[in-house]
Design a protein around this motif. Sequence first.
Motif, PDB file in Angstrom:
ATOM      1  N   CYS A 233       2.457   2.392   3.311  1.00 30.29           N
ATOM      2  CA  CYS A 233       3.026   1.264   4.240  1.00 30.29           C
ATOM      3  C   CYS A 233       4.604   1.601   4.623  1.00 30.29           C
ATOM      4  CB  CYS A 233       2.994  -0.108   3.299  1.00 30.29           C
ATOM      5  SG  CYS A 233       3.530  -1.394   4.505  1.00 30.29           S
TER       6      CYS A 233
ATOM      7  N   ILE B 268       6.753  -0.556   5.012  1.00 30.76           N
ATOM      8  CA  ILE B 268       7.642  -1.673   4.385  1.00 30.76           C
ATOM      9  C   ILE B 268       8.534  -0.987   3.395  1.00 30.76           C
ATOM     10  CG2 ILE B 268       7.790  -3.739   3.033  1.00 30.76           C
ATOM     11  CD1 ILE B 268       5.230  -4.611   4.582  1.00 30.76           C
TER      12      ILE B 268
ATOM     13  N   CYS C 215       0.300  -1.039  10.502  1.00 33.95           N
ATOM     14  CA  CYS C 215      -0.278  -1.068   9.232  1.00 33.95           C
ATOM     15  C   CYS C 215      -1.182   0.063   9.145  1.00 33.95           C
ATOM     16  CB  CYS C 215      -0.860  -2.547   9.188  1.00 33.95           C
ATOM     17  SG  CYS C 215      -1.952  -2.520   7.642  1.00 33.95           S
TER      18      CYS C 215
ATOM     19  N   THR D 136      -3.268   0.588   6.482  1.00 33.11           N
ATOM     20  CA  THR D 136      -4.687   0.167   5.871  1.00 33.11           C
ATOM     21  C   THR D 136      -5.543  -0.606   6.593  1.00 33.11           C
ATOM     22  OG1 THR D 136      -3.325   0.116   3.901  1.00 33.11           O
ATOM     23  CG2 THR D 136      -5.406  -1.025   3.662  1.00 33.11           C
ATOM     24  N   ASN D 137      -4.971  -1.643   7.600  1.00 33.04           N
ATOM     25  CA  ASN D 137      -5.693  -2.687   8.191  1.00 33.04           C
ATOM     26  C   ASN D 137      -5.869  -2.518   9.806  1.00 33.04           C
ATOM     27  OD1 ASN D 137      -7.153  -3.794   6.023  1.00 33.04           O
ATOM     28  ND2 ASN D 137      -5.131  -4.924   5.590  1.00 33.04           N
TER      29      ASN D 137
ATOM     30  N   ASN E  23       4.139  -4.452  12.319  1.00 27.44           N
ATOM     31  CA  ASN E  23       2.834  -3.773  11.932  1.00 27.44           C
ATOM     32  C   ASN E  23       1.641  -4.074  12.719  1.00 27.44           C
ATOM     33  OD1 ASN E  23       1.814  -6.159  10.910  1.00 27.44           O
ATOM     34  ND2 ASN E  23       1.480  -5.771   8.673  1.00 27.44           N
TER      35      ASN E  23
ATOM     36  N   CYS F  34       0.818  -1.182   0.191  1.00 28.40           N
ATOM     37  CA  CYS F  34       0.082  -0.056   0.055  1.00 28.40           C
ATOM     38  C   CYS F  34       0.966   1.438  -0.135  1.00 28.40           C
ATOM     39  CB  CYS F  34      -0.840  -0.044   1.127  1.00 28.40           C
ATOM     40  SG  CYS F  34      -2.001  -1.323   1.309  1.00 28.40           S
TER      41      CYS F  34
HETATM   42  S1  SF4 Z   1      -1.755  -4.245   4.430  1.00 26.33           S
HETATM   43 FE1  SF4 Z   1      -0.743  -2.881   5.710  1.00 26.33          FE
HETATM   44  S2  SF4 Z   1       1.233  -4.122   6.136  1.00 26.33           S
HETATM   45 FE2  SF4 Z   1       0.419  -4.841   4.358  1.00 26.33          FE
HETATM   46  S3  SF4 Z   1       1.051  -3.599   2.457  1.00 26.33           S
HETATM   47 FE3  SF4 Z   1      -0.538  -2.784   3.225  1.00 26.33          FE
HETATM   48  S4  SF4 Z   1      -0.244  -1.216   4.583  1.00 26.33           S
HETATM   49 FE4  SF4 Z   1       1.611  -2.625   4.404  1.00 26.33          FE
END
Ligand code: SF4
Lengths: 383, 180, 267
Positions: free
Chosen positions: C26, C28, C206, C208-209, C127, C23
């Motif tokens: 993110c 990462i 994280c 997004t989630n 995360n 995402c």
């Molecule tokens: S779901 Fe969360 S941990 Fe996975 S890529 Fe997207 S932001 Fe990063």
Amino acid sequence: MVDPSVMTGEHFWMGNIACAEGAISAGCRFFAGYPITPATEIAEQMARRLPQIKGVYIQMEDEIASMAAVLGASWAGRKSMTATSGPGLSLMLENIGLGIMTETPCVIVNVQRGSPSTGLPTLVGQADMMQARWGAHGDYEIIAYAPSSAQECFDLTVLAFYMSEKYRVPVFILSDGFVGYMTEKVVVPPAESIPQFNRQKPNVSREKYLPHHLADNEVPPMAVFGDGYCVHATGLTHDDRGYPDTTEQAQDILIKRLIGKIRLNIDDITRYEATYLDDAAMVVVSYGITSRVCAKAVELARSQGIAVGHLRIISVWPFPDHLFRWSFPDVKHWIVPEINMGQIVREVQRAVCGQGTVTPVSHAGGDVIRAEKILSVLKELCK
Amino acid sequence: MTQKETTFRIAGIGGQGIVLAGYILGNAATIYEKKYALFTRQYGPEARGANCYSSVIVSDQPILYPIICSPSIYICMSKKAFDADNACTVTPETIICTDKNVDISVCSARRYSVAADLEARHIGSRVVANMVMLGYVTALTGLIRKESMIESIHSAVEQQYLPLNLAAFNRGFSLYTSEL
Amino acid sequence: MTYNSPYTKDDFLRDDRGPHIWCPQCGIRPSIQCFAGALAQTGIDRDKIVVVSGIGCAGRIAGYMYCDSFHATHGRAIPFATGVKLANPDLTVVVFSGDGDLFAIGGNHFIHATRRNIDISVFCINNGVYGMTGGQSAPTTHMGAWTATSPYGNCEPPFNLPHLAESCGAVYVARWTPAYTDELTQSMREAIQTRGFSFVEIVTPCPTNYVRYNPTVNTGSKEHTRIDHSADVHSLQYSCEAQLVVGTFVRRQRPVFEVQQNNRTQT
Ligand code: SF4
């Protein structure tokens, strides 16, 4: 030059020790495992022997880790193996599936015991035949050899390494608690007459190398870690570069190739022994320790005038369908004794395809089937 | 195909060296006599005190069938193990060798009572009663040469325990020959 | 700082893989940039570096690194890496994966590889959640946090990862967030160059989630963190509200597995 790792000569070894020495003779230099009856002697022998010959032994925290370490060592360029029994194999299968998907050569010895679950830790069983074939999730072909003597524990472990390197696939030795402890003469040949196969390396540049590219259903050459090819391997469905490609199209190409490289080479992989098949309308099919019993039953039957043959399947997987369908078309009855409630007998039924009757002789496990029992089945069928 | 097989059954409890005795016998036949031998063992899951059995088949030809039903020679080191042995039956032809301490109720014309435990204690340790018995049986059967057995003991027993084991074996051997 | 290295960070990133899977917000991505930079700074021959990942969002990292790399089964990156390292000690082996992969399903492997002092580095994207499967609770989810599988608030206390690593015997233990680009890069370089089992936690919830449903979670920005190298790992705070302490907490020496094994074999 004499290879000090190969113990050329005559020995009085149990099957488990013969497996370990077979592996060493085949060039195995990495073992990761976890103690379990009745396979522990293999690990113990490797723990003693490998450090003497620049090999690595490690006892991992469980069988999952053991199998993962075996794959890692194989990708680092070593011939590697592990040994376990049913409960351990259940744990290993996750990473055996990864080994299949990433085409990682390695050998897994399963010294089968009475099962399911904890079952009969010290006693014989042959009930993991289907687990070896289908135990990892998904669709694949696997290679498995079933030894019936200490000598075969040695010879077939050598062969297992040969085939795993040649076809880049995990190969099973499906031993059992009886063969594992049965102690007999084992003749270890001179090192130069022990067949060895070393995985092929790529002969193109890094830029041109496609780790999973395949022409004519051949097995792709394998660059290992440190070879300078910057390889990537994944358990995901992947393209010919090894990169994830999670599409139906990539799956179709990959899975058909992984299965094809075994199925199309079944003649090269298959090993069997046929005795008295010329005049026999009735044939006993056997594998592993049960072969020894069947051989005796067949001798007894023939001494009583019953024209029975014996087909000993040494390579259990891929199942040698062709033997049943094409090689011995005149056989009317197939008798399949095994120490389980009917596993390989189903394969025989499928392979025979209605051309003859198939009779199981089942034993739930804990001991070998007695020759007299098989003889009585043969006599019954003659009536 | 006929083959002359001599079959041994050794019964005892864990810690009596039943497995070692079976191994030494089979190893002597295979490696030092150039015969064929097949050795199997059965024991319970406990490390100590469980019933323990060795079966050894010796033949001049390769051995097919790995099972013994009625042994030619039954060596009994423990009544408990003998009574619980449901894999092998003793026939009137079976040669039975028991320790003198072991009182089993079985008929055989050829039954030998060996003071293995007593002699072992005289030599220095009860744990070599198995070797006294092996020496006795070696002399009794004449199947395997004494020298082959001694070589086999050399290859199977740790250096520091060799003198004790060899003394026990020789004692057992002469126990039989002095009975003649 | 300048480094005498034939590589730049871009030499370690695969450029032929097309768009990556993560995402946009993110943590990462910046962590990989730091990682590539750290690898370049070490000057280690790229052909002798192996990166292993498990499963999950962070599990995809291996696939984007330009060096030998392996994408293992869920939780099994560490034992796979153990096999690689022992089979060829000339290789530099880094496990880069996520908290769920390394500490839930793979927790047993982590503690044993640490105890053995296998000479590998383990970098963990923490995360706080299972991101790839849509945001389920993990062993690092904060107390009370909402996730798809803790709809009434998470009732389990999370791991204190530096403390876990320290107590199992790791010789190098650090915690950073992607906000500390230079420090994280340097820490990864040190970890790679440290002989023995080294561990770097990268706290990056994280977006997004996890953060979306738990807006009070400490996302590791510099305002909400504090560097304290001498912090006691035993009492490191890890909660939604508390300030996050980052730093390099453990540096020590312990004989690695191969040395212990070889010493014993030779005597
Ligand atoms: S779901 Fe969360 S941990 Fe996975 S890529 Fe997207 S932001 Fe990063």
